[in-house]
Write an enzyme that holds these catalytic residues in place. Structure first.
Site, PDB file in Angstrom:
ATOM      1  N   PHE A   1      83.748 -57.983 -29.085  1.00 58.80           N
ATOM      2  CA  PHE A   1      83.005 -58.169 -30.345  1.00 58.80           C
ATOM      3  C   PHE A   1      83.123 -56.978 -31.287  1.00 58.80           C
ATOM      4  O   PHE A   1      82.289 -56.810 -32.174  1.00 58.80           O
ATOM      5  CB  PHE A   1      81.524 -58.476 -30.062  1.00 58.80           C
TER       6      PHE A   1
ATOM      7  N   ARG B   1      84.251 -53.110 -46.206  1.00 58.16           N
ATOM      8  CA  ARG B   1      84.215 -54.561 -46.032  1.00 58.16           C
ATOM      9  C   ARG B   1      82.858 -55.140 -46.431  1.00 58.16           C
ATOM     10  O   ARG B   1      82.760 -56.296 -46.854  1.00 58.16           O
ATOM     11  CB  ARG B   1      84.595 -54.974 -44.612  1.00 58.16           C
TER      12      ARG B   1
ATOM     13  N   THR C   1      91.978 -54.549 -43.850  1.00 54.60           N
ATOM     14  CA  THR C   1      92.106 -53.917 -45.164  1.00 54.60           C
ATOM     15  C   THR C   1      92.974 -52.664 -45.079  1.00 54.60           C
ATOM     16  O   THR C   1      93.441 -52.171 -46.103  1.00 54.60           O
ATOM     17  CB  THR C   1      90.722 -53.594 -45.747  1.00 54.60           C
TER      18      THR C   1
ATOM     19  N   ALA D   1      89.360 -57.949 -36.568  1.00 62.70           N
ATOM     20  CA  ALA D   1      89.487 -58.565 -37.885  1.00 62.70           C
ATOM     21  C   ALA D   1      89.919 -60.030 -37.789  1.00 62.70           C
ATOM     22  O   ALA D   1      90.558 -60.557 -38.709  1.00 62.70           O
ATOM     23  CB  ALA D   1      90.457 -57.774 -38.778  1.00 62.70           C
TER      24      ALA D   1
ATOM     25  N   GLU E   1      85.550 -63.994 -36.646  1.00 66.23           N
ATOM     26  CA  GLU E   1      84.419 -63.446 -37.392  1.00 66.23           C
ATOM     27  C   GLU E   1      83.724 -64.411 -38.349  1.00 66.23           C
ATOM     28  O   GLU E   1      82.497 -64.405 -38.427  1.00 66.23           O
ATOM     29  CB  GLU E   1      84.891 -62.221 -38.200  1.00 66.23           C
TER      30      GLU E   1
END
Lengths: 772, 487
Positions: free
Chosen positions: A238, A320, A452, A521, A723
């Site tokens: 996680f 983010r 990112t 991600a 996610e």
């Protein structure tokens, strides 16, 4: 042999998790289950008992003298560099030398014959401190003049001043969004086995084997090629095992090399929860201007995050949060600023959504504020603000939203959940029920997919076809329960048109695929599936070339059919065909590679296309609240979620269900609570309460938007799933808010902070009632 | 008769004899480290996550009963005379999956798989008892099992569907029930067991009388019944417990007696064992009882232990004091009995002398006109420690409150009666105003603390509101729900 036979376990089919049978029989090996070589030693961390202090003396003689102890490791024993910062900022020592920065910070490790002996010895350290004032929460840290742990980000677009000047309505508010512990069932663990020369092999439970490898090399002062990191599977990750395993790998490896014996380190649950990072909590100030229709005109947001003592991944996490502070809504003029604050707490880290959920909660709070101010159904406000076409599709970071499917998705869910009629029923119920109040909310999610950090968007795979036709699959992704290995094996099965069972899924190891990215991600399948496919295609191209030459047909006459190969008029079983290819000296192994196209990001200007595409979803939750105690339960949740063209619908649905419950837990009962001394007091499942089976919605309808297909050329047109559905849990928070607001006739936005524990709910009820 | 210095039990059908078992050795470490039965996992080492769930079969009144327990906080010495069953024993000799396992596979009940063996064991125990459970029964059985991946939905679907994959009649534990009973009976030799090194001594008395003797000889011994509290002293705090006197195996402390006078239970009776009797006589405790910890802990923990450890946040003392419970203590052959409320003197201080032990708990039958309620408030509904618990008992005669006992947990250093609130109700007419006055009076009774479970303000406010809830719930004029519906 019939032509219409299909392979077992290809893409777009329901396939059980590749380890399911091993899971239920207890035969799936986790790191702690690997047989230990004779003489294996066990390490344990000794941690600080103060929150912020200068270390004036550290007397470890009693630790060394304890029964079974082989020795201790302090900063002085680190042969290489005393730093495990994943972003290379040199701000995260394995063991500090001068200053303690949070309560429970690891100061040394003790190595003993047994884990029990090591644990007992670790308690015997005599450390003297000169205590310093501490700041635990980010606002206190700001007031105390603490620095940022990393550079803040600012996203700006449009004319903010004019937006606010022309505002018909304007609301300023604040929300505190709590953090979250990962509470993976398997805690941190690393098991290092020394080899010859500088070599060391580390078995561990990390989402980022390459980083663990590089960190171990860094602390040992050896090249990366001396270090091998292996991960067969994790008992949950996680995000909590993206960078946080570096510490344990480093300690195990240093000890293994120092004593030339295998060394295992496994903290107990309390130490796992106090010494490793969590989801960032935020204090978010928002200022929103809107018109009579509820259309947002301008947004000014400040996102102050508790980052802990070091930067870890706080830079990209707080970035983010800003990337998702729009959720699904168009802001004509906007300014969003992050404040990644240093605090005297454990360094916070990645957690499913990686800051995104905190941003989305802020967006939904603003929607809620507007709805209460105008006396409208929040869903109406949501719809009025969705990204659209013609000049309403530009994000605060200047990426165009060109794949929006929310209109259809929300419409479908509104119908299947019977939202309108049920909202009316809730309003009617509340009118006549003095104690129990209900609430209902339908909330959307839009989530950007890609790291990112653009260079992370690459992956490798290694495919071998053995001369008996069996296939060995390796890739850089790690398995933490999400079914990544299953999905990638489905891709390989589909590519070669062979049954799934022919493919051997192997442990992730830095020896086979180098320089991998974290499995994070949500990118695991997108990246590794494509890399594996590339490997398959390379081998297939050689096979086609070989077959075309040998049987003298055109290349397009060579076809991979289910478990067979058709070459012109000739048909061979896959095994026979491979055997022939081997005899003809065709290379049957390939390293596949993939990098995500189209993406770019310039952080300094705040502009670019950081995301390859967006995943969408929506959920509708109804709750009941006891206004005497603040207790509540979720009566029903309906979810419609977009995974593009699913590689494995049943596994994807499992991700959606699990993410919803985890997101709900984050916003309801999962509370991190520090005392004034700076000690985290919710540090084990006895005090930190994740949802149970009985916390599931009483009715729980979960569907995938099976009509959706990724517009981009992702693996088989699927979309990432890890996610995005986490944020579906926000519908529970919004429903609780509606229930609370009923006590004053829906006139006031209750401004529930999260987690909305029964206590926060009752106190909000009390606040609204006492203002009447 | 000489003492025995070894423990004897069955592990997955095989005979095990272990000399020198230290008091603080856990069953989980024995399974994983000594036997390399690594299917059983450590998730928390405090009995809260269920990853270490195994079955322990033991004889009670000569009947073999398998129960789920948390191996992490179960002391190895206490499985003497038991049959320990781990996940490795589920699939048959031919390697075929057990119906529970098959259902979990086919319903996609595992993701990371780490919690899965524990879930399988809990569902196995449930299926043996209730082959076709309702969702509510599944949820109750799974209160002690945490899963962080699946959101539980597929696990519950699997649990409800298990009977499609096989019936308990074909299960090998059930088929071998008589044989195992015979083997376990043969292990019982009626001897006291003294084992383990001097600094970690474990004593299992032969009988209750022997317990009295052992405690007279070792007045400072740690008395361990279900080990759901003492287990954590060892796994979390590394505290020595030697000499530990284990009492959970003593049949003489397992009696449950129902008479016209009320209910008497032995101090060794677990929450699970007395659940039917206590909720049968006091139906208001039914929902409350299911909220005491999780299933594994209810199978291990005892009401006697919950009282004897003196915690201010134990679940049973507030509701038992409200019902006027008495406890009987024994030292050697001296016995005394006292109202439960008087047992709790101050934080960590109980009215129990060295060498003395709680022998029985007696709860008198309710009188006519007695209205009872038991409330628990916690951050998470199930398997959580209360922020506030309340036992409320009010006797109404002709519209007037004649007597009442209002007891709170979590509001003071001990479970404590609300004297001022009681005074505000006594001899007053039944009505909202007097309950509101009583609620206000709680500030004279309590100054609760702020901690990680709740703030002082929330504790006080919710404690007050529970009195209001009691009124509304028992008032004939209220026709809307005043509590969340249970499953």
């Amino acid at each position: 042999m019939k032509d219409n036979v299909t392979i077992k376990g290809g893409t777009h089919t329901d396939r059980i998790h590749d380890s399911a049978i091993k899971h239920v029989t207890g035969r799936a090996d986790y790191t702690d289950d690997i047989p230990e070589p004779a003489g294996t030693l066990h390490a344990y961390l000794g941690c600080s008992s103060v929150t912020h202090a200068r270390i004036t003396a550290m007397d470890l003689s009693a630790v060394r003298a304890a029964p079974g102890v082989i020795g201790v490791l302090t900063a002085d024993d680190i042969p290489g560099t005393n730093d495990i910062s994943p972003t290379g900022r040199n701000d995260e020592p394995v063991f500090p030398t001068e200053t303690v920065e949070f309560h429970g910070q690891p100061l040394f490790a003790v190595v003993a014959e047994t884990r029990d002996a090591a644990r007992r010895a670790a308690d015997l350290a005599q450390v003297r401190y000169e205590t310093l004032p501490h700041a635990l929460d980010p606002v206190a840290a700001q007031k105390a003049g603490y620095p940022n742990v990393t550079d803040p980000l600012k996203l700006e677009r449009g004319d903010l001043a004019t937006g606010f000047e022309n505002a018909v309505h304007r609301i300023k508010g604040q929300i505190t969004v709590g953090g979250q512990d990962h509470m993976y069932l398997e805690g941190h663990i690393a098991f290092a086995i020394p080899g010859e020369d500088d070599d060391v092999v580390v078995h561990c439970s990390t989402q980022h084997p390459s980083e663990a490898q590089h960190m171990v090399a860094h602390v040992l002062g050896v090249p990366s090629n001396a270090v091998t990191v292996n991960v067969r599977r994790m008992g949950g990750g996680f995000g909590g095992k993206e960078s946080q395993m570096n510490l344990f790998c480093a300690v195990a490896a240093i000890a293994a090399k120092k004593w030339n014996r295998a060394v295992k380190i496994r903290p107990d649950r309390d130490q796992d929860m106090t010494a490793t990072g969590k989801r960032h909590d935020f204090v978010i100030d928002y200022d929103v201007a809107f018109d009579d229709a509820g259309r947002i005109q301008a947004v000014d947001g400040s996102f102050v995050a508790r980052c802990g003592f070091s930067s870890d991944l706080s830079g990209p996490v707080t970035d983010r949060a800003l990337f998702h502070a729009d959720n699904a809504y168009y802001y004509p003029a906007v300014r969003l600023v992050s404040h990644p604050m240093k605090t005297n707490t454990v360094s916070n880290t990645a957690f499913r959504g990686f800051g995104g959920p905190q941003g989305v909660v802020a967006a939904e709070r603003m929607i809620e504020e507007i709805a209460f101010a105008l006396g409208k159904d929040p869903l109406e406000i949501r719809k009025a603000n969705f990204y659209g076409q013609d000049g309403r599709n530009l994000t605060p970071y200047h990426q165009e939203v060109d794949d929006n499917i929310l209109d259809r998705l929300i419409g479908d869910l509104e119908t299947s959940a019977d939202y309108r009629a049920r909202r009316e029923a809730v309003l009617a119920f509340n009118a006549t029920s003095p104690v129990i109040k209900k609430g209902i909310a339908l909330t959307p999610v839009k989530f950007g997919i890609s790291f990112t950090a653009t260079w992370y968007n690459q992956a490798g795979a290694l495919i071998h076809v053995y001369n008996d036709g069996s296939i060995h699959l390796n890739h850089g992704g790690t398995e933490m329960g999400q079914g990544l290995n299953t999905k990638v094996a489905q891709v390989v099965a589909e590519a070669f048109q062979v049954d799934f069972d022919r493919i051997k899924i192997t442990k992730t190891t830095t020896e086979k695929v180098p320089n991998t990215s974290a499995t994070a991600a949500s990118s695991g399948t997108d990246l590794n599936g494509m890399a594996a496919l590339d490997g398959c295609e390379q081998i297939k191209a050689r096979l086609v070339e070989f077959a075309a030459a040998k049987w003298d047909v055109a290349p397009d006459q060579v076809k991979f059919l289910p478990n067979t190969v058709q070459i012109g008029e000739t048909r061979l079983s896959f095994d026979d065909f491979i055997k022939q290819a081997y005899m003809a000296r065709v290379q049957l192994s390939a390293a596949g590679f993939y990098k995500t196209p189209k993406i770019h990001w310039d952080r300094s200007s705040g502009k670019g296309r950081p995301f390859y595409y967006y995943a969408y979803g929506a959920s509708c939750s109804e709750v009941s609240v006891d206004t005497l105690t603040g207790e509540y339960r979720v009566e029903r949740t309906d979810i419609l979620h977009d995974v593009g063209k699913s590689l494995n619908p049943v596994l994807d649905k499992g991700q959606v269900e699990g993410a919803f419950i985890q997101g709900m837990g984050w916003l309801t009962t999962e509370e991190l609570w520090w005392d004034e001394a700076g000690r985290l007091r919710t540090h084990a499942p006895s005090t930190y309460k994740i949802p149970l089976a009985s916390d599931r919605p009483r009715i729980f309808n979960v569907d995938l938007a099976d009509w959706s297909e990724n517009r981009e050329l992702t693996i088989k047109r699927s979309k990432a799933v890890g996610e995005p559905p986490f944020m579906l849990g926000i519908s529970v928070l919004e429903a609780l808010s509606m229930a609370v607001s009923s006590v004053d006739g829906y006139r006031t936005c209750p401004r529930l902070d999260t987690p909305a524990t029964p206590e926060r709910v009752l106190m909000a009820v009390e606040r609204l009632q006492s203002a009447l | 008769m000489t003492h025995r210095d070894e423990i004897r039990f069955l592990l997955n059908g095989r005979d095990i004899v272990l000399p020198d078992v230290g008091a603080s050795q856990t069953l989980l470490d024995f399974l994983r480290l000594d036997r390399r039965l690594t299917g059983t996992k450590e998730g928390c080492a405090e009995g809260d996550c269920g990853a270490c769930t195994v079955l322990v079969g033991r004889l009670h009144n000569n009947r073999l009963r398998y129960e789920t327990v948390n191996a992490c906080i179960r002391f190895l010495a206490t499985v003497d005379g038991c049959h320990v069953v781990t996940v490795e024993h589920l699939s048959g000799p031919d390697g075929r999956l057990h119906p529970v396992q098959q259902a979990m596979v086919e319903h996609h009940g595992s993701q990371c798989g780490f919690c899965t063996p524990g879930f399988v064991m809990s569902l196995y125990a449930l299926w043996m008892q209730t082959p076709e459970p309702s969702e509510a029964q599944v949820e109750t059985a799974l209160q002690g099992n945490l899963c962080r991946c699946t959101g539980y939905e597929p696990i519950v679907r699997a649990a409800v569907a298990v009977s499609r994959y096989g019936t308990p009649a074909s299960d090998h534990l059930i088929a071998e029930r008589d044989a195992v009973t015979t083997r376990l009976t043969a292990l019982r030799d009626g001897r006291r067991i003294v084992t383990g090194p001097a600094q970690d001594r474990a004593i299992l008395p032969a009988s209750v009388d022997d317990l009295a003797t052992v405690l007279t000889e070792n007045p400072e011994a740690t008395i361990v019944a279900g080990s759901t509290d003492v287990g954590l002293w060892v796994t979390k705090f590394l505290r020595p417990i030697s000499p530990a006197v284990f009492i959970g195996h003593l049949d003489g402390l397992k009696n449950i007696e129902i008479t016209d006078a009320g209910l008497t239970i032995g101090a060794g009776v677990t929450y699970s064992e007395c659940q039917d009797a206590i909720t049968g006589m006091f139906p208001h405790l039914a929902a409350y009882w299911d909220r005491i910890a999780g299933w594994q802990v209810r199978n291990m923990g005892t009401v006697g232990g919950n009282i004897a450890n003196g915690s201010p946040i134990g679940d049973t003392p507030p509701v038992l004091i409200a019902l006027g419970a008495q406890i009987a203590l024994r030292r050697g052959n001296d016995r005394r009995s006292l109202p439960l409320q008087d047992f709790f003197i101050d934080y960590g201080k109980q009215d129990r002398a060295p060498g003395e032990f709680v022998e029985t708990i007696h709860i008198p039958q309710a009188t006519a006109g007695q209205l009872d309620a038991a409330y628990k408030i916690s951050k998470r509904r199930d398997e959580d420690i209360s922020s506030v618990a309340a036992g409320i008992s009010v006797s109404v005669e002709g519209g007037t409150i004649r007597d009442c006992r209002i007891v709170y947990g979590g509001m003071a250093a001990t479970p404590k009666r609300a004297d001022a609130a009681e005074a505000a109700l006594r001899n007053q007419p039944w009505g909202e105003a007097v309950f509101r006055a009583a609620a206000q009076a709680l500030s004279d009774d309590f100054s609760p603390l702020t901690d990680m479970r709740a703030s002082a303000d929330y504790r006080m406010l919710s404690a007050r509101n529970l009195l209001l809830r009691f009124y509304l719930e028992h008032d004939a004029a209220t026709d809307t729900p005043v509590q969340l519906a249970t499953a």
